[in-house]
Design an enzyme around this catalytic site. Structure first.
Site, PDB file in Angstrom:
ATOM      1  N   ALA A  22       0.841  -1.193   0.000  1.00 11.39           N
ATOM      2  CA  ALA A  22       0.000   0.000   0.000  1.00 11.39           C
ATOM      3  C   ALA A  22       0.880   1.247   0.000  1.00 11.39           C
ATOM      4  O   ALA A  22       1.857   1.330   0.740  1.00 11.39           O
ATOM      5  CB  ALA A  22      -0.907  -0.014   1.216  1.00 11.39           C
ATOM      6  N   GLN A  74      -5.034  -6.283  -6.128  1.00 10.85           N
ATOM      7  CA  GLN A  74      -5.288  -6.910  -4.825  1.00 10.85           C
ATOM      8  C   GLN A  74      -6.491  -6.261  -4.158  1.00 10.85           C
ATOM      9  O   GLN A  74      -6.568  -5.040  -4.045  1.00 10.85           O
ATOM     10  CB  GLN A  74      -4.099  -6.820  -3.874  1.00 10.85           C
ATOM     11  CG  GLN A  74      -4.398  -7.673  -2.628  1.00 10.85           C
ATOM     12  CD  GLN A  74      -3.414  -7.541  -1.515  1.00 10.85           C
ATOM     13  OE1 GLN A  74      -3.125  -6.435  -1.079  1.00 10.85           O
ATOM     14  NE2 GLN A  74      -2.888  -8.650  -1.025  1.00 10.85           N
ATOM     15  N   CYS A 105      -3.205  -8.421   6.410  1.00  8.04           N
ATOM     16  CA  CYS A 105      -2.998  -7.103   7.027  1.00  8.04           C
ATOM     17  C   CYS A 105      -2.987  -7.211   8.558  1.00  8.04           C
ATOM     18  O   CYS A 105      -3.963  -7.669   9.157  1.00  8.04           O
ATOM     19  CB  CYS A 105      -4.102  -6.163   6.568  1.00  8.04           C
ATOM     20  SG  CYS A 105      -3.897  -4.501   7.188  1.00  8.04           S
ATOM     21  N   LYS A 147      -3.555 -14.212  -0.418  1.00  9.72           N
ATOM     22  CA  LYS A 147      -2.286 -13.919   0.261  1.00  9.72           C
ATOM     23  C   LYS A 147      -2.577 -13.804   1.749  1.00  9.72           C
ATOM     24  O   LYS A 147      -3.473 -13.073   2.152  1.00  9.72           O
ATOM     25  CB  LYS A 147      -1.691 -12.623  -0.278  1.00  9.72           C
ATOM     26  CG  LYS A 147      -0.374 -12.213   0.372  1.00  9.72           C
ATOM     27  CD  LYS A 147       0.299 -11.127  -0.456  1.00  9.72           C
ATOM     28  CE  LYS A 147       1.560 -10.600   0.178  1.00  9.72           C
ATOM     29  NZ  LYS A 147       1.289  -9.772   1.365  1.00  9.72           N
ATOM     30  N   ASN A 208       6.707 -15.986   0.635  1.00 12.15           N
ATOM     31  CA  ASN A 208       6.942 -14.557   0.860  1.00 12.15           C
ATOM     32  C   ASN A 208       7.564 -14.317   2.233  1.00 12.15           C
ATOM     33  O   ASN A 208       7.152 -14.925   3.223  1.00 12.15           O
ATOM     34  CB  ASN A 208       5.603 -13.815   0.731  1.00 12.15           C
ATOM     35  CG  ASN A 208       5.672 -12.342   1.083  1.00 12.15           C
ATOM     36  OD1 ASN A 208       4.853 -11.842   1.845  1.00 12.15           O
ATOM     37  ND2 ASN A 208       6.639 -11.640   0.541  1.00 12.15           N
ATOM     38  N   GLY A 209       8.534 -13.423   2.234  1.00 16.12           N
ATOM     39  CA  GLY A 209       9.136 -13.000   3.483  1.00 16.12           C
ATOM     40  C   GLY A 209      10.643 -13.051   3.448  1.00 16.12           C
ATOM     41  O   GLY A 209      11.241 -14.105   3.273  1.00 16.12           O
ATOM     42  N   ARG A 233       9.661  -5.772   0.551  1.00 22.72           N
ATOM     43  CA  ARG A 233      10.536  -4.686   0.994  1.00 22.72           C
ATOM     44  C   ARG A 233      11.896  -4.680   0.315  1.00 22.72           C
ATOM     45  O   ARG A 233      12.522  -3.622   0.199  1.00 22.72           O
ATOM     46  CB  ARG A 233      10.700  -4.775   2.525  1.00 22.72           C
ATOM     47  CG  ARG A 233       9.411  -4.489   3.287  1.00 22.72           C
ATOM     48  CD  ARG A 233       9.504  -4.951   4.727  1.00 22.72           C
ATOM     49  NE  ARG A 233       9.683  -6.402   4.798  1.00 22.72           N
ATOM     50  CZ  ARG A 233      10.084  -7.055   5.880  1.00 22.72           C
ATOM     51  NH1 ARG A 233      10.344  -6.398   6.986  1.00 22.72           N
ATOM     52  NH2 ARG A 233      10.221  -8.375   5.848  1.00 22.72           N
TER      53      ARG A 233
HETATM   54  C1  LIG Z   1       4.771  -0.524   3.155  1.00 20.80           C
HETATM   55  C2  LIG Z   1       4.122  -1.874   3.067  1.00 20.80           C
HETATM   56  C3  LIG Z   1       2.819  -1.977   2.606  1.00 20.80           C
HETATM   57  C4  LIG Z   1       2.219  -3.228   2.496  1.00 20.80           C
HETATM   58  N1  LIG Z   1       0.953  -3.315   1.998  1.00 20.80           N
HETATM   59  C5  LIG Z   1       0.395  -4.532   1.773  1.00 20.80           C
HETATM   60  C6  LIG Z   1      -0.854  -4.667   1.128  1.00 20.80           C
HETATM   61  O1  LIG Z   1      -1.497  -3.688   0.775  1.00 20.80           O
HETATM   62  N2  LIG Z   1      -1.333  -5.921   0.915  1.00 20.80           N
HETATM   63  C7  LIG Z   1      -0.654  -7.041   1.314  1.00 20.80           C
HETATM   64  O2  LIG Z   1      -1.129  -8.154   1.095  1.00 20.80           O
HETATM   65  N3  LIG Z   1       0.535  -6.929   1.920  1.00 20.80           N
HETATM   66  C8  LIG Z   1       1.070  -5.716   2.127  1.00 20.80           C
HETATM   67  N4  LIG Z   1       2.324  -5.630   2.689  1.00 20.80           N
HETATM   68  C9  LIG Z   1       3.053  -6.863   3.003  1.00 20.80           C
HETATM   69  C10 LIG Z   1       3.908  -7.300   1.831  1.00 20.80           C
HETATM   70  O3  LIG Z   1       3.114  -7.583   0.704  1.00 20.80           O
HETATM   71  C11 LIG Z   1       4.732  -8.538   2.207  1.00 20.80           C
HETATM   72  O4  LIG Z   1       3.855  -9.588   2.513  1.00 20.80           O
HETATM   73  C12 LIG Z   1       5.639  -8.318   3.404  1.00 20.80           C
HETATM   74  O5  LIG Z   1       6.321  -7.077   3.294  1.00 20.80           O
HETATM   75  C13 LIG Z   1       6.656  -9.453   3.551  1.00 20.80           C
HETATM   76  O6  LIG Z   1       7.440  -9.589   2.409  1.00 20.80           O
HETATM   77  P1  LIG Z   1       8.940  -8.981   2.354  1.00 20.80           P
HETATM   78  O7  LIG Z   1       9.703  -9.588   3.483  1.00 20.80           O
HETATM   79  O8  LIG Z   1       9.438  -9.398   0.994  1.00 20.80           O
HETATM   80  O9  LIG Z   1       8.807  -7.517   2.500  1.00 20.80           O
HETATM   81  C14 LIG Z   1       2.923  -4.395   2.856  1.00 20.80           C
HETATM   82  C15 LIG Z   1       4.235  -4.277   3.322  1.00 20.80           C
HETATM   83  C16 LIG Z   1       4.839  -3.056   3.429  1.00 20.80           C
HETATM   84  C17 LIG Z   1       6.256  -2.973   3.915  1.00 20.80           C
END
Ligand SMILES: Cc1cc2nc3c(=O)[nH]c(=O)nc-3n(C[C@H](O)[C@H](O)[C@H](O)COP(=O)(O)O)c2cc1C
Length: 375
Positions: A22, A74, A105, A147, A208-209, A233
């Site tokens: 987001a 999404q 979320c 997700k 993911n993660g 991220r």
């Molecule tokens: C700034 C920010 C906004 C996010 N917004 C959403 C979102 O709108 N929908 C969602 O499913 N996950 C959202 N996430 C989670 C990410 O999609 C992802 O699942 C999470 O960051 C873990 O993955 P990563 O370790 O690769 O960052 C958000 C994460 C961040 C950091």
């Protein structure tokens, strides 16, 4: 190394997904990422009610590039009927080619009302929402994915059960962020859980993660057997990570290490794309500010210049400030593999009264429809 990811009629190759974020993964940022390599690039989260009500800001948020295929949207929904109406609108008005449902979320405002990562615990309601989305999308052949996180906390894990329910409901794939809601973004993602889900499901599973580098993606695939990866991220201030991921999945070892001059060019384009999207120079530059620290992470840039960039109001001012950077400054390799963006601390998950006691209640939570971010 991995076959393309099949999502309905779409083939995603390499099987790499830009995680919905987001406030970040709007049409401008996706354009920068898409230029780097193949994959699926998911729009920022859209609230089903806001979409159905044709909220003007929401309608702007679902903008896609002219050449963007598949267009991946999404949705965040807590009500099967509103979710169905939103997906019907997507299908009838040809707004997207893929729909992902957000059940990850962890924001207290949302979980306190039973939305987001709190919702899969209410398994009947969860299944009804997913089935409603799949049924509404099916006539157009639009695949639906889910997700989610591991669960609310370590004592209330839902991911295997929810994954199976989503599979039964007809989703094309399930993505798992290997953290509980209670973990927020702290600690490390549990890749073993991702492997467990992969074993349990026959539909594709996406992991993911904590993919900070392309080699992390390969490690995750080797560790879990997943069919694809979702990267959040790690690409903040670094859209070229998708070039690295494409190289890695093609078995190549070349990685992009842009010098500061090239980073500045990307920053300028990012700001310009945001200005184009928002139709206003000041708004675009204001939105761009949040990206400055990520782009400059690890580069030796003075505090005054960083602060000025993070308060930029217009493109001419941005050009002037970027002109003060040393273009020859090499990429700070010390930042490779380091977390970026949110890493906030764990916390108790706020839930509605009695939420945990009755898993089979399936009344729609009241007031959880907010347009907030996170996953
Ligand atoms: C700034 C920010 C906004 C996010 N917004 C959403 C979102 O709108 N929908 C969602 O499913 N996950 C959202 N996430 C989670 C990410 O999609 C992802 O699942 C999470 O960051 C873990 O993955 P990563 O370790 O690769 O960052 C958000 C994460 C961040 C950091």
């Amino acid at each position: 190394m991995l076959p393309p990811l099949a999502l309905g009629q779409h083939r995603v190759s390499p099987p790499v997904v830009l995680a919905p974020m987001a406030g970040i993964t709007n049409v401008a940022f996706r354009q920068l990422c898409r230029e780097q390599g193949g994959g699926l690039y998911v729009c920022e989260m859209i609230t089903t009610r806001a979409l159905v009500e044709r909220n003007p800001k929401t309608l702007r948020m679902i903008a896609f590039g002219a050449d963007e295929r598949p267009r991946s949207l999404q949705l965040y929904g807590i009500d099967p009927e509103v979710t169905a109406a939103a997906v019907r609108m997507v299908v009838e008005e040809d707004l997207a080619d893929h729909v992902d449902l957000n059940f990850g979320c962890p924001v207290p405002k949302v979980t306190r009302k039973g939305g987001g990562s709190a919702l899969p615990w209410r398994r009947r309601l969860f299944a009804r929402i997913v089935r409603a989305a799949v049924a509404a999308a099916a006539p157009a052949g639009v695949p639906v994915t889910v997700k989610m996180r591991k669960g609310i906390d370590d004592d209330h894990l839902t991911y295997v059960e929810a994954g199976l329910a989503a599979q039964d409901a007809g989703v094309a794939a399930v993505a798992l962020h290997g953290r509980t809601a209670a973990q927020r973004y702290s600690g490390t993602a549990d890749w073993d859980a991702i492997g467990t889900l992969k074993q349990a499901l026959s539909v594709p599973v996406l992991g993911n993660g904590d993919i900070w580098e392309a080699d992390d993606a390969l490690r995750m695939v080797a560790h879990t057997g997943v069919d694809g990866v979702v990267v959040g991220r790690g690409c903040l201030g670094r859209p070229w990570l998708f070039a690295d991921l494409a190289a890695a999945f093609a078995g190549r070892s070349d990685r992009r290490l842009p010098a500061l001059g090239e980073v500045a060019v990307t920053m300028r384009r990012h700001a310009e794309l945001l200005v184009d999207w928002l139709g206003d120079e000041r708004d675009g530059c204001t939105d761009f500010r949040k990206h400055v620290a990520w782009y400059l992470k690890g580069f030796p840039v003075g505090g005054d210049l960083r602060r000025a960039l993070a308060m930029v109001n217009g493109l001419t001012e941005l050009d002037d400030l970027l002109g003060r950077l040393d273009p020859a400054e090499p990429f700070p390799v010390s930042t490779l593999g380091q977390p970026r963006g949110r890493t906030n601390a764990p916390g108790k998950v706020l839930l509605p009264e009695g939420w945990l006691a009755d898993r089979d209640a399936d009344t729609v939570p009241d007031g959880a429809e907010l347009a907030d971010s996170g996953g």
